[in-house]
Each structure stands twice: as structure tokens, then as C-alpha cells.
Write a protein that holds these residues in place. Structure first.
Motif, short mmCIF file in Angstrom:
data_model
loop_
_atom_site.label_atom_id
_atom_site.label_comp_id
_atom_site.label_asym_id
_atom_site.label_seq_id
_atom_site.Cartn_x
_atom_site.Cartn_y
_atom_site.Cartn_z
N GLU A 1 43.40 38.78 38.64
CA GLU A 1 43.88 38.11 39.86
C GLU A 1 44.41 36.71 39.57
O GLU A 1 45.21 36.16 40.32
N VAL B 1 42.42 34.00 39.50
CA VAL B 1 41.66 33.06 40.33
C VAL B 1 40.53 32.46 39.51
O VAL B 1 39.85 33.16 38.76
N THR C 1 42.24 26.45 42.41
CA THR C 1 41.95 27.88 42.51
C THR C 1 42.33 28.66 41.27
O THR C 1 41.90 29.79 41.09
N ASP D 1 34.19 30.69 47.95
CA ASP D 1 34.54 31.58 49.06
C ASP D 1 33.40 32.55 49.36
O ASP D 1 33.07 32.82 50.52
N TYR E 1 36.49 31.28 43.59
CA TYR E 1 36.03 32.57 44.11
C TYR E 1 34.60 32.47 44.62
O TYR E 1 34.26 32.97 45.69
N LEU F 1 38.65 38.71 38.11
CA LEU F 1 39.38 37.45 38.32
C LEU F 1 40.46 37.22 37.27
O LEU F 1 41.47 36.58 37.56
N THR G 1 36.87 31.10 38.67
CA THR G 1 35.54 31.55 39.10
C THR G 1 34.97 30.62 40.16
O THR G 1 34.35 31.06 41.13
#
Length: 646
Positions: free
Chosen positions: A272, A274, A342, A282, A279, A269, A276
Motif C-alpha cells: 500500500e 503506507v 503517512t 488510524d 496506519y 503496508l 506503519t
């Protein structure tokens, strides 16, 4: 096939009638506030007390507060009421009067069940065990003499308890009440008890005495009983297995511990960009969906829905129908989930729809160029909007907001249409995208636009499949991603019915006070034509009004059409298949047409079925002038008004 056989073959082989009029003894709590208590205790002093002691040993008139709550004392007083009627002070008058008033209604209900050959039993408030096994339940909305919230809650709670005890399919239910507002209360009742409309009907108690009324309701419930139970079984199975799936998914996900989270963050992450939390949300969503899909019982419960009958068409129940609410849930991410941070660099992501900030002044030379109907779809890949080394500019597709309205030519749904978008949680629009109008926006401008004082907001975020479908359209319609077809949209409408007189004036059809004609207009995907179906709650009143209309008072040119609708086979179609092929947008005047008997439906939805004219549909107030020469040969004139918020 006669009515008795239809009902029996539908599986309605036992019934109960539930009404407090069947209770043999009043309850202490419903007599607590009766004025008769004070008169009674004032009168039973001295020698008069001995008359009460004769059947209630130890009677003490000074213990009035305890005695008025003592059910055993009330039982004894009730059983001996005739012997001490002069002392009661009207204590039981309300209870006895209610039983007397109810008796003829209940007798009519009993007669209707007898006429259909359905064995039945009668019960007062203690009905739970009997209801757990009955195929049909006729039940009073208020189980108590005060007709208040507590009496209604008792009905709801005990019926829910009975349904929870059932091992098999749900019962068919007819709700009864004397109150004139039962239409709205029935909607709340059905929702609380968790019944589908096809297994539920309601009526005012005086209607029990209308010949054929109860039998007609039961026959309608019987006609759709199997399909309704299949749908209820699917929903119930899905609900139960979804709960099991939550447990199973939780068990699997608990294996993820803080060390896993740290490894995920450091190894994935942080590159990326993003958060935690985003993520993991999702991940949880996808694991839960996987576990629900794993239940074969859910898939098997859905199969009977493929076999649902087309004939007879079901009655329309429109007063709480809202297909748009379900449609929105299939197309869009929940706003609460969308607002969760996000960790992305960009304040927007793939699938977002940006529009003008509600209530703000739209600048003529600003991002929206003075237009309050301009919105933008974010078409750039999500991964490139997350990282700091991602996109420098984002690709946007322009679209036009259009109010969802039956009277406007914007209802067609195609590959470049998002059929519904709620603004400010209430106002519903749809969006037509222009794939030839592409824009870009850089990061700094996007942040300025979406800050608290900025000109734009994110109106919604499309789910992946819906957003991908739009992007495929943008990329030249090559290898489109398949999308779930949207539900037919619906609009609630109200109606007035008028007819021409020989002197050139019009009269409105005479309906009982308080009766409102309502219905739903069902709009298919292409939205060139709609089907207008009247709500079944007004079937009895409208049928009676049309049948009693004196044809001799209308112009000769209207008589043939009026006589058509006096045939009940056609009248019933108003509440089942409805007016077909009604042009959209709604014209000022057009023919009201029903499906022709004995004609098969076309195999394609763009082919007109065989129809017959039975009247006219109008939308404007000056319909006499608008109809012109057609007015005298129009039959019944259905003046349609789309309801706000429909």
C-alpha cells in the motif's frame, strides 16, 4: 404558580452563602503583611507585655516573626482585641472593615433566599462539606481580604473539591464580587470549575441590594435547572466512560506486538505504501471510538437531551461562545494529525484543501491565477494517492474563499459549502465549491507547489464523511452520503441603543459606566435570516435604563414602540428569544422584531413566525440620515457592530 413553588419544583431546596465575611477569625496568612504588626510589637514592651500575657501565657515580644504566623496567638489576640485595641496599631482594621462593608450585601442575599422560601446556611472559607450537599451556592469570588490571585484560587479549588464529592447532580451557582471586572473573571471561573452557563450566574455585590435582582437570577437558574443538569450529566458520563474506553481499548491494543507490526508491514503496508505509524494511529482512533460507543450509559445519558424544553427560552451567555471551534473539530482532521507523515507518494490526499501560501505573492499566471480567494479540494481516492503505481494526475475541485461576515451575503450553507475554514489559525473563511470547475495536477507540480518555498499549502483536511459528501455532490448528487448537520453558527456583536428627540437629534441610552451591550447572532443553515440575542449579563442594566427612559421627550411617532419595550414581558425576550428574522446580510436599516405572544412557532425554518416590531436595527454611523422620515417613529434604535474574531 408562585416563585416559591417554581424554585421548589426545580429542586432548589437548600442553599449556602459562602463569603469570608462570615469567618469569625482572620487567618494568619492574610495578616502577615499588615503594617500593624510592627506597631504592635514596638508597643508591647515592658509593662505592656503583661496585658498580652494575661490571655496568652508565655508571650515573648522578641519572637515577632514566629508569633505573626501563629494562628493560636492570632485567635487569642482577636478574641481579646477590645481589651488591647490601643496596642494593635490597626492590625485588624482591614479585616474588620471588609466584614462591615460586606454585611449589608450578605443581608440582602439572605433576604432573597428567605423571600423564595429556600432554607440556607452561611459559611466562610470552610465550606466544602456543606457545598457538597447544597442545591444552590452563592459564593464570593475572592475568599480573603486581599482580593488577590491566592484568594481566588482558594475559591476555585475548594468549590471544585466540593463538586467532586457530590453523588448527585451539580448545584446551581451564583458568583458574587465587588470588583468591576467580574464579567471577564466569571468566564474564567466558570471554565475552571467546569460549569455550563445555564447553571451559573454572576453579579456585582452592590446588585445584591437591587430589589428582585437575586430572586430573578435564582428563578432563571430554576427554570432551566433540569435541562442544564441533563446536559451536565451527559458530558460527565461521556468523559468518565471515555476514560474507561481508553483503558479497555489499550488492553485490547496491547495484544498487538512487534511481530504483528512486522507482519502487517510486510504483508499489507509495503504494497500500500503506507507508514506503519500512520496506519496504527488510524487503528487506535477507530478502536477507541468503538469502545466509547459500547457504553450504554453514554447513550442513555444523551436521551434526556431530546426532552429539553423550548419554553422558556434560555438566556444568552455570549462572552465565551464559539460554535465555530466545535464545528471545525467535526469537519476537519486535527492539523497535528494531518502533518504526520503517512508514507504516501503524493504530498496531498483525499479531502485536502489546497490554498495560496499565507504571506506569499500570488503570481498572475501561477497555479492560483493571481487570486487569493481560490482553493482546491482534492477529490481523487486516497488509495490511489498512496502507491507509486497509482494516479498520474489528481482531480481537483475549485472553490472560492469568502470571509465569514454577517454583513456579507455568503452565509448560506448548502451541499457545495464548507461552512468554516481557519487560515493561519485565526482568520475564518467559508468555501463555496464550483463542481463545474474541475482541474488536475500531476505529481511533480504538486510537490513543487507544496515545498517550503512553493506557492501552496494544505489549509485543512476534511474528515472522511465531509469529504465523501463533497465528492458525492461532484458525482451528480446520486445517493448522497449523509453528513452530520453543522451547528448553527454564531457571531458576537456589540450594540449601542439610541432614540430620537423631538428636535430631530438622537440620544444614546444612558447606561452605567463600564457596561457594554453584547450579544450573539445565531445563523441557521440557510443563512437568509439571523436571530440576535442580547447577553444576559447586561439584562439588569439595560432593563433599568429602558424602564427609566422618559417617553415624554421623544417624538409622538416613537412613543408606542418605546412603551412596548417598557413592558417587561417583551424586555425579557431580548435576552431569550431575541430579535427574529433579521435579514442577512445585515441591512443598513431594518425592523427590530420580537416573537409575538401566544403565537405558535412555524413548523418549517423557512417560514416567518408571527412577529411584532419594537424598534429599528441599524449598522451604519449615519443612521439618522439613513432612516430618513422613519427616524421620528423608530422607537429604540439598535446600532449593531459585529465584533472582530466573532
Amino acid at each position: 404558580m408562585n416563585d416559591k413553588k417554581r424554585v421548589a419544583e426545580a429542586g432548589i431546596r437548600s442553599a449556602i452563602i459562602v463569603d469570608d465575611g462570615y469567618d469569625e477569625i482572620p487567618l494568619a496568612q492574610e495578616l502577615l503583611d499588615e503594617d500593624g504588626w510592627d506597631i504592635f510589637f514596638d508597643d508591647v514592651q515592658g509593662d505592656e507585655a503583661a496585658r498580652i500575657e494575661a490571655f496568652s501565657p508565655g508571650f515573648d515580644p522578641s519572637a515577632r516573626d514566629d508569633l505573626r504566623s501563629d494562628q493560636e496567638f492570632i485567635n487569642a489576640l482577636w478574641q481579646n482585641r477590645e481589651a488591647v485595641r490601643d496596642l494593635l496599631g490597626g492590625l485588624f482594621d482591614v479585616y474588620e472593615q471588609k466584614a462591615t462593608d460586606n454585611a449589608p450585601f450578605l443581608a440582602s442575599a439572605e433576604a432573597a433566599l428567605t423571600a423564595l422560601g429556600i432554607p440556607y446556611k452561611t459559611h466562610g472559607r470552610d465550606f466544602v462539606d456543606a457545598a457538597a450537599a447544597a442545591d444552590l451556592i452563592l459564593i464570593d469570588l475572592f475568599l480573603g481580604i486581599h482580593q488577590g490571585a491566592d484568594d481566588r484560587r482558594l475559591t476555585v479549588d475548594r468549590l471544585k473539591e466540593a463538586i467532586a464529592q457530590r453523588a448527585g447532580s451539580l448545584p446551581s451557582i451564583v458568583l458574587m464580587s465587588q470588583i468591576p471586572t467580574i464579567d471577564e473573571l466569571a468566564k474564567e471561573f466558570r471554565s475552571e470549575v467546569q460549569l455550563h452557563a445555564s447553571a451559573f450566574r454572576h453579579l456585582r455585590k452592590p446588585e445584591l441590594q437591587t430589589p428582585g435582582r437575586v430572586q430573578g437570577l435564582i428563578l432563571t437558574l430554576a427554570a432551566h435547572r433540569g435541562d442544564s443538569q441533563a446536559l451536565a450529566g451527559f458530558v460527565d458520563t461521556w468523559e468518565q466512560k471515555a476514560k474507561e474506553a481508553v483503558v479497555k481499548a489499550s488492553s485490547a491494543l496491547r495484544k498487538i506486538d512487534i511481530d504483528d507490526l512486522q507482519h502487517i508491514r510486510t504483508m499489507l503496508l509495503r504494497f500500500e505504501g503506507v507508514n506503519t505509524s500512520s496506519y496504527m494511529l488510524d487503528i487506535f482512533d477507530r478502536v477507541l471510538q468503538y469502545e466509547i460507543e459500547a457504553h450504554g450509559e453514554v447513550l442513555e445519558a444523551a436521551i434526556p437531551l431530546d426532552e429539553m424544553a423550548d419554553d422558556p427560552p434560555p438566556l444568552m451567555i455570549s462572552n465565551d461562545r464559539d460554535t465555530y471551534a466545535i464545528l471545525e473539530r467535526t469537519l476537519f482532521v486535527n492539523p497535528s494529525r494531518r502533518s504526520h507523515a503517512t508514507g504516501a507518494v503524493w504530498p496531498i490526499t483525499f479531502g485536502d484543501i489546497m490554498g495560496p501560501r499565507p504571506g506569499s505573492t500570488i503570481k498572475p499566471r501561477g497555479f492560483f491565477a493571481g487570486r487569493n480567494d481560490l482553493v482546491f479540494f482534492v477529490a481523487s481516492p486516497e488509495c490511489d494517492l498512496i502507491r507509486t503505481d497509482g494516479l498520474k494526475t489528481v482531480l481537483l475541485v475549485a472553490g472560492r474563499l469568502e470571509e465569514v461576515d454577517m454583513t456579507k451575503p455568503v452565509l448560506g450553507v448548502s451541499g457545495n459549502t464548507t461552512p468554516v475554514l481557519s487560515i493561519d489559525g485565526a482568520q475564518r473563511q467559508q468555501v463555496t465549491w464550483d463542481f463545474g470547475d474541475l482541474r488536475t495536477v500531476n505529481l511533480s507540480r504538486a510537490k513543487n507547489l507544496l515545498k517550503t518555498s512553493g506557492d501552496a499549502v494544505v489549509l485543512g483536511r476534511l474528515r472522511d464523511v465531509s469529504a465523501l459528501g463533497l465528492r458525492q455532490q461532484l458525482l451528480g448528487n446520486v445517493g448522497r452520503v449523509g453528513e452530520m448537520a453543522p451547528l448553527p453558527r454564531s457571531f458576537r456583536f456589540s450594540a449601542e441603543i439610541h432614540y430620537a428627540q423631538k428636535d430631530g437629534t438622537s440620544l444614546q441610552l444612558n447606561l452605567p459606566a463600564g457596561v457594554m451591550l453584547r450579544g450573539n447572532a445565531l445563523v441557521p443553515r440557510k443563512a437568509k435570516f439571523a436571530t440576535l440575542i442580547f447577553d444576559s449579563s447586561c439584562e439588569n442594566d439595560l432593563t433599568a435604563a429602558i424602564l427609566s427612559l422618559d417617553v415624554a421627550t421623544v417624538p409622538d411617532g416613537s412613543k408606542a414602540l418605546l412603551n412596548k419595550l417598557k413592558e417587561q414581558t417583551r424586555l425579557r425576550k431580548l435576552f431569550r428569544s431575541g430579535f427574529q428574522w433579521t435579514h442577512l446580510p445585515l441591512k443598513t436599516t431594518q425592523s427590530a422584531e420580537l416573537l409575538k405572544d401566544g403565537e405558535p412557532l412555524p413548523e418549517r425554518d423557512d417560514k416567518k413566525p408571527k412577529l411584532e416590531k419594537v424598534g429599528m436595527i441599524v449598522t451604519g454611523p449615519d443612521f439618522v440620515d439613513q432612516l430618513g422620515a422613519e427616524f421620528h417613529k423608530s422607537g429604540l434604535i439598535f446600532k449593531i457592530s459585529v465584533e472582530d474574531g466573532a
